[in-house]
Design a protein around this motif. Structure first.
Motif, PDB file in Angstrom:
ATOM      1  N   UNK A 452       0.829  -1.208   0.000  1.00  0.00           N
ATOM      2  CA  UNK A 452       0.000   0.000   0.000  1.00  0.00           C
ATOM      3  C   UNK A 452       0.863   1.256   0.000  1.00  0.00           C
ATOM      4  N   UNK A 453       1.961   1.234   0.763  1.00  0.00           N
ATOM      5  CA  UNK A 453       2.844   2.406   0.813  1.00  0.00           C
ATOM      6  C   UNK A 453       3.510   2.627  -0.534  1.00  0.00           C
ATOM      7  N   UNK A 454       3.870   1.554  -1.199  1.00  0.00           N
ATOM      8  CA  UNK A 454       4.512   1.659  -2.511  1.00  0.00           C
ATOM      9  C   UNK A 454       3.554   2.218  -3.560  1.00  0.00           C
ATOM     10  N   UNK A 455       2.282   1.882  -3.461  1.00  0.00           N
ATOM     11  CA  UNK A 455       1.311   2.290  -4.475  1.00  0.00           C
ATOM     12  C   UNK A 455       0.744   3.684  -4.223  1.00  0.00           C
ATOM     13  N   UNK A 460       4.018  13.145  -1.063  1.00  0.00           N
ATOM     14  CA  UNK A 460       4.634  12.987   0.250  1.00  0.00           C
ATOM     15  C   UNK A 460       4.211  11.695   0.939  1.00  0.00           C
ATOM     16  N   UNK A 461       3.530  10.829   0.226  1.00  0.00           N
ATOM     17  CA  UNK A 461       3.085   9.534   0.723  1.00  0.00           C
ATOM     18  C   UNK A 461       2.147   9.662   1.933  1.00  0.00           C
ATOM     19  N   UNK A 462       0.853   9.402   1.680  1.00  0.00           N
ATOM     20  CA  UNK A 462      -0.128   9.436   2.761  1.00  0.00           C
ATOM     21  C   UNK A 462      -0.014   8.212   3.651  1.00  0.00           C
ATOM     22  N   UNK A 463       0.645   7.148   3.161  1.00  0.00           N
ATOM     23  CA  UNK A 463       0.888   5.950   3.974  1.00  0.00           C
ATOM     24  C   UNK A 463       2.358   5.949   4.358  1.00  0.00           C
ATOM     25  N   UNK A 464       2.603   5.934   5.652  1.00  0.00           N
ATOM     26  CA  UNK A 464       3.968   6.021   6.173  1.00  0.00           C
ATOM     27  C   UNK A 464       4.252   4.805   7.057  1.00  0.00           C
ATOM     28  N   UNK A 465       5.511   4.675   7.436  1.00  0.00           N
ATOM     29  CA  UNK A 465       5.939   3.550   8.260  1.00  0.00           C
ATOM     30  C   UNK A 465       6.140   4.029   9.686  1.00  0.00           C
ATOM     31  N   UNK A 466       5.483   3.351  10.634  1.00  0.00           N
ATOM     32  CA  UNK A 466       5.580   3.766  12.037  1.00  0.00           C
ATOM     33  C   UNK A 466       6.619   2.947  12.790  1.00  0.00           C
ATOM     34  N   UNK A 467       6.525   1.647  12.760  1.00  0.00           N
ATOM     35  CA  UNK A 467       7.420   0.783  13.545  1.00  0.00           C
ATOM     36  C   UNK A 467       8.217  -0.117  12.601  1.00  0.00           C
ATOM     37  N   UNK A 468       9.451  -0.319  12.923  1.00  0.00           N
ATOM     38  CA  UNK A 468      10.290  -1.257  12.193  1.00  0.00           C
ATOM     39  C   UNK A 468      10.979  -2.153  13.217  1.00  0.00           C
ATOM     40  N   UNK A 469      10.766  -3.466  13.104  1.00  0.00           N
ATOM     41  CA  UNK A 469      11.414  -4.391  14.023  1.00  0.00           C
ATOM     42  C   UNK A 469      11.732  -5.679  13.283  1.00  0.00           C
ATOM     43  N   UNK A 470      12.528  -6.481  13.882  1.00  0.00           N
ATOM     44  CA  UNK A 470      13.004  -7.707  13.247  1.00  0.00           C
ATOM     45  C   UNK A 470      12.533  -8.910  14.031  1.00  0.00           C
ATOM     46  N   UNK A 483       5.469  -1.615   9.924  1.00  0.00           N
ATOM     47  CA  UNK A 483       4.034  -1.471  10.128  1.00  0.00           C
ATOM     48  C   UNK A 483       3.581  -0.102   9.616  1.00  0.00           C
ATOM     49  N   UNK A 484       2.726  -0.088   8.601  1.00  0.00           N
ATOM     50  CA  UNK A 484       2.312   1.176   7.997  1.00  0.00           C
ATOM     51  C   UNK A 484       1.159   1.831   8.760  1.00  0.00           C
ATOM     52  N   UNK A 485       1.013   3.123   8.563  1.00  0.00           N
ATOM     53  CA  UNK A 485      -0.126   3.862   9.099  1.00  0.00           C
ATOM     54  C   UNK A 485      -0.485   4.962   8.093  1.00  0.00           C
ATOM     55  N   UNK A 486      -1.673   5.563   8.253  1.00  0.00           N
ATOM     56  CA  UNK A 486      -2.177   6.554   7.309  1.00  0.00           C
ATOM     57  C   UNK A 486      -2.056   7.946   7.907  1.00  0.00           C
ATOM     58  N   UNK A 487      -1.430   8.842   7.155  1.00  0.00           N
ATOM     59  CA  UNK A 487      -1.442  10.266   7.490  1.00  0.00           C
ATOM     60  C   UNK A 487      -2.671  10.851   6.790  1.00  0.00           C
ATOM     61  N   UNK A 488      -3.748  11.000   7.535  1.00  0.00           N
ATOM     62  CA  UNK A 488      -5.023  11.363   6.913  1.00  0.00           C
ATOM     63  C   UNK A 488      -5.062  12.811   6.447  1.00  0.00           C
ATOM     64  N   UNK A 490      -2.896  13.907   4.466  1.00  0.00           N
ATOM     65  CA  UNK A 490      -2.411  13.785   3.093  1.00  0.00           C
ATOM     66  C   UNK A 490      -3.268  12.841   2.252  1.00  0.00           C
ATOM     67  N   UNK A 491      -4.066  11.998   2.880  1.00  0.00           N
ATOM     68  CA  UNK A 491      -4.864  11.011   2.153  1.00  0.00           C
ATOM     69  C   UNK A 491      -6.015  11.689   1.415  1.00  0.00           C
ATOM     70  N   UNK A 492      -6.190  11.338   0.145  1.00  0.00           N
ATOM     71  CA  UNK A 492      -7.278  11.894  -0.667  1.00  0.00           C
ATOM     72  C   UNK A 492      -8.361  10.862  -0.948  1.00  0.00           C
ATOM     73  N   UNK A 493      -8.205   9.650  -0.408  1.00  0.00           N
ATOM     74  CA  UNK A 493      -9.234   8.631  -0.574  1.00  0.00           C
ATOM     75  C   UNK A 493      -9.320   8.061  -1.970  1.00  0.00           C
ATOM     76  N   UNK A 494      -8.209   7.998  -2.703  1.00  0.00           N
ATOM     77  CA  UNK A 494      -8.257   7.496  -4.081  1.00  0.00           C
ATOM     78  C   UNK A 494      -8.552   6.003  -4.143  1.00  0.00           C
ATOM     79  N   UNK A 495      -8.183   5.245  -3.097  1.00  0.00           N
ATOM     80  CA  UNK A 495      -8.496   3.833  -3.044  1.00  0.00           C
ATOM     81  C   UNK A 495      -7.494   2.921  -3.700  1.00  0.00           C
ATOM     82  N   UNK A 496      -6.377   3.448  -4.181  1.00  0.00           N
ATOM     83  CA  UNK A 496      -5.402   2.587  -4.845  1.00  0.00           C
ATOM     84  C   UNK A 496      -4.768   1.616  -3.855  1.00  0.00           C
TER      85      UNK A 496
END
Length: 528
Positions: A452-455, A460-470, A483-488, A490-496
């Motif tokens: 989702x973050x890639x698409x 500025x990417x409305x989907x960002x990464x919050x936590x990174x662990x191994x 783990x991604x999260x939404x910066x609302x 920036x989100x325009x609701x395109x649905x991609x």
């Protein structure tokens, strides 16, 4: 015939052609429609300047009469050609109907008086329902029926049929020369699939099948737009002379395609569509259409009265008030009148205003390059049927609202979808995306996935990464989980993101209405 070709040319131009800008004028036939304009203005409680061409049509009708139905309306022209195609069969079926009505001695030709008044009753119902902010015009307006049927059924079938023919023909001249030309100029941009395509086709098929009952059945007895133009035509300056039928032959009575001439009562101006066939067929050459301002002195020379009784008016008023009342009663019993996933096109107003303005023409669905706009079923009640909604995750294909596309607002004839530039579109998001932590792979199963973050198309990417662990994977190798999260903001609701989610079935990220209650809370409640 020329205006029918213009209609089809504009219909084909109503699509993505490599640029986010149309030439303009694609929706002119809808903007010429005074019925659609009046109903939309009454339902939305506002004046819609886009319908100024309809005022021109009203003025021309007051001069020439109901010429629009005979010379301009594409549905009427198609019905005329279809009747000619079915003439061997239609002659027998039409004569059967006429014999039945003649045996009842209620009318010399065609349907009985109650049948003739149906279009006026329907006109009253549509306009009165619009006063109560209940949109019905999209279900009976001739342009909406035709364009929606062509968009949802004919166009997809045409694309697949022609594509199959070229595939069968194989390589050669057809594939090298003919196929690129046909696909560029005669076929839609891409193969589309629509909900309610069968229902759209069935409604349009019924309109054409009624030709077996009587010639121009829809135009004579059903069309509310024709009824409104016919009422205006009673005051037109151009009149048929003589009004009464001469006693020499009566050829004009037998050949009138609209059943507008009665041997006893004379011409019905609201039924006459100025086809001029009576002028051509008159053996004495006395029939003509000319400007006449004088009113007949004798009542016997007055035009045939409108086929609408007081009872018909009362029935129309009662039905026009009852339909919205029933719909409101049903809506009160619903816990959630507007579903949170009922997404409307970019810039659409609140649900009630949008439904009032929308005439269900299908133009926005036709022009959408990604096929994300689909006709609604009953998500917002009966009044929302055929209205456009965004469905980012279709069963049969991926779909989303193109980030830089503003075509739907360019073709909307009523302003239900406002004309926005790209910046204004992003300032009026269609919805906001939410992660379901019970389904999203990095959250629910600790599985790497940032599809989702890639698409996400936002710069500025409305989907960002919050936590990174191994963590240790099944094969003992170390895996990095983001783990991604939404910066609302920036989100325009395109649905991609929802469309491209790797999870089958319900996506791990979904887009909901801006005014919806916080879906994140509902996801947590479901988990418990």
């Amino acid at each position: 015939m020329v205006l029918l070709l213009v209609f089809f040319w504009l219909f084909r131009r109503t699509e993505y052609a490599g640029a986010d800008q149309l030439a303009g004028g694609e929706n002119i036939f809808f903007r010429l429609d005074p019925l659609a304009g009046a109903a939309a203005m009454l339902a939305a409680r506002q004046f819609i300047a886009l319908f100024w061409p309809a005022l021109v049509l009203v003025a021309l009708t007051l001069i020439f009469g109901r010429f629009f139905c005979g010379w301009v309306c594409p549905l009427g022209t198609l019905l005329e050609y279809f009747h000619r195609l079915l003439r061997p069969i239609a002659r027998r079926t039409n004569s059967l109907l006429e014999s039945c009505t003649n045996s009842a001695q209620e009318n010399s030709r065609g349907l009985t008086a109650p049948g003739r008044s149906a279009k006026y009753v329907l006109l009253i119902v549509v306009l009165l329902a619009a006063v109560f902010a209940f949109p019905l015009v999209g279900l009976v307006d001739p342009f909406s029926l035709l364009v929606r049927g062509l968009t949802c059924w004919i166009d997809p079938m045409l694309f697949r049929g022609v594509d199959a023919c070229f595939g069968w023909a194989g390589e050669g001249w057809a594939a090298d020369v003919l196929q690129p030309f046909v696909k560029k100029h005669l076929l839609p941009f891409r193969p589309m699939v629509f909900h309610l395509a069968g229902l759209s086709a069935a409604i349009l098929a019924v309109v054409f099948a009624l030709e077996l009952a009587a010639r121009r059945f829809w135009c004579r007895y059903v069309c509310p737009l024709g009824a409104g133009l016919g009422l205006l035509a009673r005051w037109s300056l151009v009149k048929r002379l003589p009004v009464k039928v001469c006693k020499s032959c009566g050829d004009c009575v037998a050949t009138c395609r609209m059943d507008a001439i009665d041997p006893a009562a004379g011409l019905s101006p609201e039924a006459c569509n100025l086809c001029m066939e009576c002028v051509d067929r008159c053996p004495q050459g006395i029939v003509k259409f000319a400007v006449s301002r004088r009113r007949p002195r004798s009542p016997s020379l007055s035009p045939r009265p409108v086929d609408l009784s007081r009872r018909g008016v009362l029935v129309g008023i009662a039905a026009g008030a009852a339909v919205p009342g029933i719909a409101w009663a049903v809506r009160l019993g619903q816990e959630r009148p507007v579903p949170p996933d009922l997404l409307r096109p970019p810039g659409a107003a609140d649900e009630q205003t949008f439904l009032g303005l929308c005439i269900r023409c299908g133009e926005c669905m036709k022009v959408c390059p990604t096929n994300v706009l689909q006709p609604a079923i009953f998500q917002s009640g009966v009044e929302g049927l055929f209205s456009p909604r965004l469905i980012p995750r279709l069963i049969f294909q991926q779909s989303y609202c193109e980030y830089a596309c503003t075509l739907c607002g360019q073709v909307c004839p009523t302003g239900a979808i406002p004309r926005l530039d790209e910046e204004a579109k992003h300032a009026h998001p269609t919805g906001k995306a939410y992660f379901d932590h019970n389904l999203c792979l990095p959250w629910a199963e600790k599985t790497p996935c940032i599809r989702c973050e890639e698409m996400c198309p936002a710069p500025e990417k409305a989907i960002k990464i919050r936590n990174t662990f191994k963590i240790a994977g099944k094969d003992g190798q170390e895996l990095e989980i983001q783990q991604p999260y939404v910066d609302r903001d920036l989100c325009v609701g395109c649905g991609i993101c929802e469309s491209n989610c790797t999870i089958e079935g319900t996506a791990g990220i979904r887009v909901f209405r801006v005014d919806a209650a916080d879906p994140q809370t509902e996801f947590l409640l479901k988990a418990k």
